[in-house]
Design a protein around this motif. Structure first.
Motif, mmCIF file in Angstrom:
data_model
loop_
_atom_site.group_PDB
_atom_site.id
_atom_site.type_symbol
_atom_site.label_atom_id
_atom_site.label_comp_id
_atom_site.label_asym_id
_atom_site.label_seq_id
_atom_site.Cartn_x
_atom_site.Cartn_y
_atom_site.Cartn_z
ATOM 1 N N PRO A 96 0.696 -1.225 0.080
ATOM 2 C CA PRO A 96 0.044 0.106 -0.110
ATOM 3 C C PRO A 96 0.824 1.199 0.065
ATOM 4 O O PRO A 96 0.342 2.249 -0.437
ATOM 5 C CB PRO A 96 -0.845 -0.001 1.276
ATOM 6 C CG PRO A 96 -0.460 -1.331 2.063
ATOM 7 C CD PRO A 96 0.666 -2.035 1.322
ATOM 8 N N GLU A 97 1.917 1.191 0.242
ATOM 9 C CA GLU A 97 2.841 2.356 0.407
ATOM 10 C C GLU A 97 3.277 2.852 -1.159
ATOM 11 O O GLU A 97 3.791 3.860 -1.202
ATOM 12 C CB GLU A 97 4.308 2.073 1.095
ATOM 13 C CG GLU A 97 4.431 2.581 2.593
ATOM 14 C CD GLU A 97 5.512 2.322 3.061
ATOM 15 O OE1 GLU A 97 5.657 2.238 4.220
ATOM 16 O OE2 GLU A 97 6.531 1.693 2.444
ATOM 17 N N MET A 98 3.371 1.526 -1.977
ATOM 18 C CA MET A 98 3.752 1.847 -3.410
ATOM 19 C C MET A 98 2.740 2.572 -4.188
ATOM 20 O O MET A 98 2.863 3.183 -4.977
ATOM 21 C CB MET A 98 4.397 0.566 -4.016
ATOM 22 C CG MET A 98 5.458 0.094 -3.264
ATOM 23 S SD MET A 98 6.054 -1.420 -4.165
ATOM 24 C CE MET A 98 5.451 -2.848 -3.425
ATOM 25 N N GLU A 99 1.327 1.991 -3.956
ATOM 26 C CA GLU A 99 0.402 2.671 -4.905
ATOM 27 C C GLU A 99 -0.495 3.200 -3.580
ATOM 28 O O GLU A 99 -1.535 2.596 -3.121
ATOM 29 C CB GLU A 99 -0.345 1.544 -5.635
ATOM 30 C CG GLU A 99 -0.378 0.340 -4.843
ATOM 31 C CD GLU A 99 -1.202 -0.815 -5.844
ATOM 32 O OE1 GLU A 99 -2.114 -0.242 -6.772
ATOM 33 O OE2 GLU A 99 -0.844 -1.939 -5.921
ATOM 34 N N ARG A 100 -0.502 4.399 -3.552
ATOM 35 C CA ARG A 100 -1.143 5.334 -2.524
ATOM 36 C C ARG A 100 -2.506 5.848 -3.296
ATOM 37 O O ARG A 100 -2.862 6.732 -2.900
ATOM 38 C CB ARG A 100 -0.480 6.306 -1.731
ATOM 39 C CG ARG A 100 0.737 5.808 -1.108
ATOM 40 C CD ARG A 100 2.171 6.195 -1.538
ATOM 41 N NE ARG A 100 2.187 6.881 -2.482
ATOM 42 C CZ ARG A 100 2.622 7.047 -3.755
ATOM 43 N NH1 ARG A 100 3.198 6.147 -4.264
ATOM 44 N NH2 ARG A 100 2.495 8.097 -4.645
ATOM 45 N N ILE A 109 0.043 1.845 -12.535
ATOM 46 C CA ILE A 109 -1.103 0.969 -11.324
ATOM 47 C C ILE A 109 -2.449 0.966 -11.901
ATOM 48 O O ILE A 109 -3.140 -0.078 -11.680
ATOM 49 C CB ILE A 109 -1.097 2.251 -10.264
ATOM 50 C CG1 ILE A 109 0.328 2.324 -9.507
ATOM 51 C CG2 ILE A 109 -2.180 2.170 -9.372
ATOM 52 C CD1 ILE A 109 0.452 3.320 -8.526
ATOM 53 N N LEU A 110 -2.883 2.034 -12.855
ATOM 54 C CA LEU A 110 -4.171 1.915 -13.352
ATOM 55 C C LEU A 110 -4.122 0.958 -14.624
ATOM 56 O O LEU A 110 -3.088 0.838 -15.456
ATOM 57 C CB LEU A 110 -4.565 3.226 -14.032
ATOM 58 C CG LEU A 110 -4.549 4.551 -12.818
ATOM 59 C CD1 LEU A 110 -4.807 5.784 -13.406
ATOM 60 C CD2 LEU A 110 -5.511 4.447 -11.800
ATOM 61 N N GLU A 139 4.684 7.149 -12.448
ATOM 62 C CA GLU A 139 3.677 7.357 -11.789
ATOM 63 C C GLU A 139 2.945 8.712 -12.287
ATOM 64 O O GLU A 139 2.013 8.894 -12.340
ATOM 65 C CB GLU A 139 3.985 7.208 -10.161
ATOM 66 C CG GLU A 139 2.533 7.481 -9.429
ATOM 67 C CD GLU A 139 2.910 7.187 -7.839
ATOM 68 O OE1 GLU A 139 3.687 6.787 -7.344
ATOM 69 O OE2 GLU A 139 1.927 7.933 -7.235
ATOM 70 N N PHE A 140 3.742 9.879 -12.338
ATOM 71 C CA PHE A 140 3.514 11.112 -12.826
ATOM 72 C C PHE A 140 3.122 11.010 -14.427
ATOM 73 O O PHE A 140 2.010 11.967 -14.387
ATOM 74 C CB PHE A 140 4.484 12.022 -12.716
ATOM 75 C CG PHE A 140 5.179 12.167 -11.319
ATOM 76 C CD1 PHE A 140 4.345 11.845 -10.107
ATOM 77 C CD2 PHE A 140 6.518 12.667 -10.970
ATOM 78 C CE1 PHE A 140 4.899 12.023 -8.824
ATOM 79 C CE2 PHE A 140 6.793 13.018 -9.882
ATOM 80 C CZ PHE A 140 6.134 12.661 -8.694
ATOM 81 N N ARG A 141 3.509 10.124 -14.986
ATOM 82 C CA ARG A 141 2.798 10.244 -16.338
ATOM 83 C C ARG A 141 1.406 9.451 -16.547
ATOM 84 O O ARG A 141 0.740 10.037 -16.855
ATOM 85 C CB ARG A 141 3.890 9.300 -17.359
ATOM 86 C CG ARG A 141 3.436 8.972 -18.503
ATOM 87 C CD ARG A 141 4.516 8.417 -19.340
ATOM 88 N NE ARG A 141 4.582 7.066 -18.968
ATOM 89 C CZ ARG A 141 5.516 6.215 -19.844
ATOM 90 N NH1 ARG A 141 6.543 6.756 -20.577
ATOM 91 N NH2 ARG A 141 5.446 5.109 -19.393
ATOM 92 N N GLU A 142 1.375 8.752 -15.526
ATOM 93 C CA GLU A 142 -0.223 8.089 -15.448
ATOM 94 C C GLU A 142 -1.094 8.836 -14.648
ATOM 95 O O GLU A 142 -2.217 9.146 -15.046
ATOM 96 C CB GLU A 142 0.142 6.672 -14.940
ATOM 97 C CG GLU A 142 -1.268 5.811 -14.921
ATOM 98 C CD GLU A 142 -1.053 4.240 -14.634
ATOM 99 O OE1 GLU A 142 -0.582 4.243 -13.443
ATOM 100 O OE2 GLU A 142 -1.020 3.440 -15.389
#
Lengths: 368, 183
Positions: free
Chosen positions: A364-368, B125-126, B106-109
């Motif tokens: 959960p720390e990686m995808e907050r 992530i998405l 992450e910022f790109r997404e």
């Protein structure tokens, strides 16, 4: 030389050896890992987005969910960042209580780690013992904060409650008990030939690369580099307490385990000192009505030391009653993705979970 | 302080002391990678502690923050830069620190910022996301949730659902307080 056939193996998202809902896509040749890739997306609950829609105090209901095994350092980092933004002073007594809570959180998380580390190595007895003993710490938390896991206790300006009557004696007794138990743990895990053989020389992080790779906490101290936020940038009452930061050379699972073993002793030592020297006075520098409470515009970066390494919060205020941005830097963000992908190639499939536990990866720390 | 003086001399930027451990710098986006390399190679800031992004929608900019740490002096530098929100593009720095790759993905997404030269799968992530990047301020989380997910029937408002269940099924709701009482 003939090249062995490569197979793709998915470790997780549902697997007993994984530390939470994440997946590692492994390319294996025989029993050897050729490459590893961390895949996320099974756990994203948009915590940081939700915090932007809540006021400064309401955020605490979300903060503790960033990492279930150890929520307190996250609360504390956030509280420290708000205090930096606002210039809010914290009473000395609150600093001591925060130190005790942070160290209790470390010990209970260490005890949980014992279970994960030994279990992923096929040794199940220690996990039963240490998770059982962890309940004594949770009892202390329940008496102090009203909750066993999610405490929401260390608010900006101090702590939510003072120490209840009889709590200090109970804390001393629990520390005495745990100190004795550590010898049993040592016999069961560190004197065990199976654990030694499996942990030594496995999952090596090179010393000269560790800082550049973003390694923090016990994995960093397991490479022989002495860095601990509690010493380098002291917060709470750590600058008034005498303790050591253990380091070991090697950078392997064994060195990381030894660091953690010694750190529990130090945590017990810190709690005893904080209890001995607990000052009187107020425990809370009261904040205004939380619904109307605004924090001056600006940004702050605050960090604390958790069992997995440093936990940082980058907090931005636009002068309103809600955070403009609250961005967590968990130890797992580097450990669970870029570091893991670098150290897994060449290792045995059976050691992947073992290495994962030694890095203290908390999804959960990686995808907050 | 040497570092503040050197940054002024080499890059003509003003750095200020934020607190005992932190120094804050603001620079144009074209200078960021040079400053980071300079801090890493000349001043020992070898540890990339954190990277962050803030959406200042009212000013039409994204603010990117690079937080680097020096293990010898125990000092931290916070480097801020602003990029155009309508054409968000920033130099890729994963050649300086590998783990910057994760932040940039992450910022790109999450913000829709492009990092030319970033080699990584687009999905992080998405999965199968076709909406606006969700961490942008103008992405309405509540509206998205209402449009995407169905509400369980009978739970649209704060009405006591148990009474509805009694009417529908004729089933009696147990008195939990009595059932689980220790007395």
């Amino acid at each position: 030389m003939t090249r062995e056939k490569e197979t793709t193996l998915y470790l997780g998202p549902q697997h007993p050896g994984i530390t939470g809902n994440m997946m590692i896509k492994l390319k294996v040749s025989g029993d050897t890992v050729v490459s590893a890739e961390t895949h996320l997306g099974y756990l994203h609950r948009a915590f940081e987005k939700l915090i932007e829609r809540r006021n400064w105090l309401q955020s605490f209901t979300i903060l503790c969910r960033f990492c279930v095994p150890e929520p307190d350092p996250i609360e504390l980092s956030y509280a420290l960042a708000v205090e930096k933004l606002e210039g809010r002073a914290v009473p000395e007594r609150a600093d001591y209580i925060r130190t005790i809570v942070a160290e209790l959180a470390r010990i209970q998380s260490f005890l949980l780690w014992y279970g994960g580390q030994s279990g992923s190595g096929g040794l199940y007895t220690l996990g039963q013992w240490s998770v059982g003993d962890r309940n004594y710490i949770l009892d202390l938390f329940e008496d102090l904060t009203g909750a066993r896991i999610y405490h929401m206790f260390m608010w900006p300006g101090g702590v939510r409650r003072d120490l209840p009557e009889g709590w200090v004696d109970k804390a001393y007794r629990t520390m005495d008990y745990l100190e004795k138990r550590l010898d049993d743990y040592n016999k069961l895990l560190f004197d065990n030939a199976i654990f030694q053989k499996r942990a030594q020389g496995v999952g090596i992080i090179p010393k000269d690369k560790a800082l550049e790779w973003g390694v923090v906490g016990p994995p960093l101290r397991g490479t022989g580099i002495k860095h601990d936020v509690r010493i380098d940038e002291p917060y709470a009452a750590y600058d008034k307490i005498d303790f050591e930061v253990p380091t070991y050379e090697g950078g392997d699972v064994w060195a990381r385990a030894l660091v953690r073993r010694d750190e529990i002793k130090q945590s017990i030592n810190i709690i005893r000192q904080a209890l001995d020297n607990m000052p009187g006075g107020s425990y809370y520098n009261r904040i205004p009505n939380p619904m109307k409470w605004t924090v001056p515009a600006g940004n702050a970066w605050a960090k604390t030391e958790s069992v997995r390494g440093e936990i940082g919060f980058y907090l931005v205020s636009d002068g309103s009653n809600k955070p403009r941005r609250a961005h967590l830097r968990g130890a797992a963000y580097a450990h669970g993705i870029s570091v893991l992908e670098k150290i897994l190639p060449g290792e045995n499939i059976a050691d992947v979970s073992f290495i994962l536990n030694s890095l203290g990866v908390c999804p959960p720390e990686m995808e907050r | 302080m040497d570092l503040i003086h050197n940054l002024k001399e080499v890059f003509e930027i003003d750095a200020k002391i934020k607190n005992d451990f932190q120094i804050e710098v603001e620079a144009k986006k074209e200078l960021v990678s040079s400053i980071l390399l300079y801090l890493k190679n000349q001043h020992g800031f070898i540890h990339l502690d954190h990277m962050s992004c803030v959406d200042w929608i009212e000013d039409e900019v994204f603010e990117l923050v690079y937080i680097v740490w020096n293990p010898n002096t125990k000092k931290t530098v916070l480097l801020h830069t602003k990029i155009d929100r309508n054409k968000p593009e920033m130099e890729n720095i994963d050649t300086i620190w590998d783990q910057a790759n994760t932040y940039e993905r992450e910022f790109r997404e999450m913000y829709g910022i492009e990092f030319p030269g970033l080699v990584a799968e687009r999905e992080f992530i998405l999965e199968g996301w076709t909406e606006m990047p969700p961490m942008r301020r103008d992405f309405d989380t509540k509206k998205y949730a209402e449009e995407t997910y169905a509400t369980r029937p009978g739970r649209e408002n704060a009405e006591d659902v148990r009474e509805k269940i009694i009417k529908r099924t004729g089933e009696e709701i147990p008195d939990f307080a009595k059932k689980y009482s220790r007395d």
